[in-house]
Design a protein around this motif. Structure first.
Motif, PDB file in Angstrom:
ATOM      1  N   GLY A 258      -3.543   4.296   0.483  1.00  0.00           N
ATOM      2  CA  GLY A 258      -4.924   3.830   0.388  1.00  0.00           C
ATOM      3  C   GLY A 258      -5.972   4.914   0.500  1.00  0.00           C
TER       4      GLY A 258
ATOM      5  N   GLN B   6      -5.788   2.033  -5.652  1.00  0.00           N
ATOM      6  CA  GLN B   6      -5.319   1.405  -4.421  1.00  0.00           C
ATOM      7  C   GLN B   6      -4.933  -0.046  -4.662  1.00  0.00           C
ATOM      8  OE1 GLN B   6      -8.175   1.483  -1.260  1.00  0.00           O
ATOM      9  NE2 GLN B   6      -8.789   3.560  -1.762  1.00  0.00           N
TER      10      GLN B   6
ATOM     11  N   CYS C 200       0.813  -1.218   0.000  1.00  0.00           N
ATOM     12  CA  CYS C 200       0.000   0.000   0.000  1.00  0.00           C
ATOM     13  C   CYS C 200       0.851   1.276   0.000  1.00  0.00           C
ATOM     14  CB  CYS C 200      -0.928  -0.005   1.208  1.00  0.00           C
ATOM     15  SG  CYS C 200      -1.943   1.472   1.370  1.00  0.00           S
TER      16      CYS C 200
END
Length: 188
Positions: free
Chosen positions: A33, A41, A29
């Motif tokens: 995010g 994402q 990530c």
């Protein structure tokens, strides 16, 4: 053992990456995010997300924790307006101006494996108001989990922090969008 917390800068990026490691959700990530739309994402562009994080670290948008000199924790925070996805997910029942960039948001904690349950995220949460204030914010808010009594919450769900850590740092609950989530704020 002593936990120290300081704002990130350009020289901190290697420490942040040491906390994230090279596998798992944090490494994938790269704390993007809440900044990206759903599809971005979940894309395979980890390197692109890493470069976005590098820029944010260079701008001082976050905190790094060290335990006896070893990088052990990260906290992402920036003006709330930087987080497009966040402003969609935590707004039900709120009438506040979403475009107020004087409100900062604490969105993510990462504690390095082997150092969890040692107070790292609590120390990071306690440092967030001072960092936001020093950067010109008039308030800072977060979106922590409220674990049910006696229930374990997986690390993945607690990436937003635990409600108890924010309450201990002087935040107050301003909204409760669900049984498991609270919106907390620290104002000065």
């Amino acid at each position: 053992m002593t936990i120290t917390v300081r704002p990130v800068d350009e020289s901190s990026f290697a420490d942040v990456q040491a906390v994230f490691g090279d596998r798992g959700q944090a490494a994938r990530c790269q704390c993007q995010g809440y900044r990206l739309n759903w599809y971005a994402q979940r894309s395979d562009d980890v390197e692109g997300r890493r470069e976005m994080l590098r820029d944010q670290v260079a701008e001082g948008l976050g905190l790094i924790a060290h335990l006896d000199g070893e990088p052990v924790g990260w906290c992402a925070m920036a003006p709330r307006t930087d987080y497009a996805y966040l402003r969609q997910t935590t707004w039900k029942g709120r009438s506040e101006d979403r475009s107020d960039d004087s409100i900062w948001a604490v969105t993510c904690f990462v504690t390095r494996p082997g150092y969890r349950r040692q107070g790292v995220s609590t120390a990071l949460a306690a440092a967030t108001p001072g960092h936001a204030r020093d950067r010109g914010a008039r308030a800072v808010e977060a979106y922590p989990m409220r674990p049910a009594p006696g229930k374990e919450v997986t690390w993945g769900e607690l990436h937003v922090g635990a409600l108890s850590a924010f309450l201990a740092a002087g935040y107050r609950i301003v909204h409760e969008p669900s049984l498991r989530r609270a919106v907390v704020r620290y104002e000065w």
